[in-house]
Enzyme design. Sequence first.
Site, PDB file in Angstrom:
ATOM      1  N   HIS A 129       0.841  -1.204   0.000  1.00 23.81           N
ATOM      2  CA  HIS A 129       0.000   0.000   0.000  1.00 23.81           C
ATOM      3  C   HIS A 129       0.876   1.254   0.000  1.00 23.81           C
ATOM      4  O   HIS A 129       0.613   2.220  -0.718  1.00 23.81           O
ATOM      5  CB  HIS A 129      -0.877   0.048   1.253  1.00 23.81           C
ATOM      6  CG  HIS A 129      -1.918  -1.026   1.348  1.00 23.81           C
ATOM      7  ND1 HIS A 129      -2.059  -1.838   2.448  1.00 23.81           N
ATOM      8  CD2 HIS A 129      -2.879  -1.417   0.479  1.00 23.81           C
ATOM      9  CE1 HIS A 129      -3.071  -2.671   2.261  1.00 23.81           C
ATOM     10  NE2 HIS A 129      -3.582  -2.453   1.065  1.00 23.81           N
TER      11      HIS A 129
ATOM     12  N   LYS B 196     -17.593  -6.246   5.951  1.00 16.75           N
ATOM     13  CA  LYS B 196     -16.338  -6.871   5.474  1.00 16.75           C
ATOM     14  C   LYS B 196     -15.574  -7.533   6.625  1.00 16.75           C
ATOM     15  O   LYS B 196     -14.543  -8.164   6.398  1.00 16.75           O
ATOM     16  CB  LYS B 196     -15.444  -5.821   4.799  1.00 16.75           C
ATOM     17  CG  LYS B 196     -15.717  -5.682   3.303  1.00 16.75           C
ATOM     18  CD  LYS B 196     -14.508  -5.117   2.584  1.00 16.75           C
ATOM     19  CE  LYS B 196     -14.440  -5.579   1.136  1.00 16.75           C
ATOM     20  NZ  LYS B 196     -13.181  -5.233   0.498  1.00 16.75           N
TER      21      LYS B 196
ATOM     22  N   ARG C  88      -1.720  -5.678  -8.733  1.00 13.61           N
ATOM     23  CA  ARG C  88      -0.707  -6.723  -8.580  1.00 13.61           C
ATOM     24  C   ARG C  88      -0.751  -7.625  -9.810  1.00 13.61           C
ATOM     25  O   ARG C  88      -1.305  -7.235 -10.828  1.00 13.61           O
ATOM     26  CB  ARG C  88      -0.963  -7.506  -7.290  1.00 13.61           C
ATOM     27  CG  ARG C  88      -0.648  -6.695  -6.038  1.00 13.61           C
ATOM     28  CD  ARG C  88      -1.130  -7.364  -4.803  1.00 13.61           C
ATOM     29  NE  ARG C  88      -2.577  -7.484  -4.813  1.00 13.61           N
ATOM     30  CZ  ARG C  88      -3.321  -7.855  -3.772  1.00 13.61           C
ATOM     31  NH1 ARG C  88      -2.751  -8.150  -2.633  1.00 13.61           N
ATOM     32  NH2 ARG C  88      -4.627  -7.926  -3.880  1.00 13.61           N
TER      33      ARG C  88
ATOM     34  N   SER D 245      -2.763  -7.806   2.721  1.00 13.21           N
ATOM     35  CA  SER D 245      -3.015  -7.688   4.164  1.00 13.21           C
ATOM     36  C   SER D 245      -3.346  -9.061   4.744  1.00 13.21           C
ATOM     37  O   SER D 245      -2.958  -9.365   5.876  1.00 13.21           O
ATOM     38  CB  SER D 245      -4.176  -6.724   4.430  1.00 13.21           C
ATOM     39  OG  SER D 245      -3.847  -5.434   4.003  1.00 13.21           O
TER      40      SER D 245
HETATM   41  O1  PNS Z   1      -8.539  -2.902  -0.235  1.00  9.62           O
HETATM   42  P1  PNS Z   1      -9.771  -3.399  -0.936  1.00  9.62           P
HETATM   43  O2  PNS Z   1     -10.620  -4.205   0.014  1.00  9.62           O
HETATM   44  O3  PNS Z   1      -9.455  -4.115  -2.208  1.00  9.62           O
HETATM   45  O4  PNS Z   1     -10.610  -2.089  -1.322  1.00  9.62           O
HETATM   46  C1  PNS Z   1     -11.836  -2.214  -1.986  1.00  9.62           C
HETATM   47  C2  PNS Z   1     -12.555  -0.867  -2.111  1.00  9.62           C
HETATM   48  C3  PNS Z   1     -12.677  -0.168  -0.768  1.00  9.62           C
HETATM   49  C4  PNS Z   1     -11.788   0.029  -3.050  1.00  9.62           C
HETATM   50  C5  PNS Z   1     -13.947  -1.195  -2.716  1.00  9.62           C
HETATM   51  O5  PNS Z   1     -14.556  -2.205  -1.968  1.00  9.62           O
HETATM   52  C6  PNS Z   1     -14.899   0.004  -2.762  1.00  9.62           C
HETATM   53  O6  PNS Z   1     -14.669   0.944  -3.496  1.00  9.62           O
HETATM   54  N1  PNS Z   1     -15.969  -0.056  -1.964  1.00  9.62           N
HETATM   55  C7  PNS Z   1     -16.963   0.982  -1.863  1.00  9.62           C
HETATM   56  C8  PNS Z   1     -18.289   0.585  -2.521  1.00  9.62           C
HETATM   57  C9  PNS Z   1     -18.275   0.944  -3.989  1.00  9.62           C
HETATM   58  O7  PNS Z   1     -18.177   2.100  -4.368  1.00  9.62           O
HETATM   59  N2  PNS Z   1     -18.336  -0.074  -4.859  1.00  9.62           N
HETATM   60  C10 PNS Z   1     -18.222   0.124  -6.295  1.00  9.62           C
HETATM   61  C11 PNS Z   1     -19.475  -0.176  -7.022  1.00  9.62           C
HETATM   62  S1  PNS Z   1     -19.907  -1.878  -6.922  1.00  9.62           S
END
Ligand code: PNS
Length: 160
Positions: free
Chosen positions: A17, A41, A90, A128
């Site tokens: 990150h 989550k 990645r 993570s």
């Molecule tokens: O570190 P992560 O868990 O891969 O991050 C995922 C994240 C936070 C970027 C993603 O889950 C997100 O944007 N969630 C907010 C809900 C949203 O806007 N979803 C997109 C439309 S389905």
Amino acid sequence: MKTVICPGSFDPVTKGHMDIIERASKLFDKVIVAVLNNASKHPCFTIEERIGLLRETTGHLSNVEISTFDGLLVDFAKLRGASAVVKGLRAVTDFEYEFQMSMINKKLCPEIETIFLNTSQEYMYLSSSVVKQIARAGGDISMFVPEEIRDKIVDRLLNM
Ligand code: PNS
């Protein structure tokens, strides 16, 4: 002034990150690291802990702000006047999910772009979840998380 959002769960923040946040901070005027606050989550670290760890590791970056959001990422991006979302990519495993998210976000809000930065080679394998697994099993996570927060992560995971 170009503001971008670096979103994620950051449960907890890793060197992978940090690689993306540091590179984004060199490319853009302002980077808002947005920690998803979503109980469904089931994160290991509370939202306050995740924000605290990120504040500690990004203190040296003057144009980086740590914030939190729930709901839609694009709504948060609009609210904060950001023009793009920056995500690390990645190896191939990330591609399908990230591609889907970027397409959906584009449909929801065409003016917000998604920019992918390839994860640096040494962090291609890092997540993570892997860090948590190693720490819980008593392994050394020094290679994977910033040094200043290593002990906090280990203590927290061993005392759950
Ligand atoms: O570190 P992560 O868990 O891969 O991050 C995922 C994240 C936070 C970027 C993603 O889950 C997100 O944007 N969630 C907010 C809900 C949203 O806007 N979803 C997109 C439309 S389905």
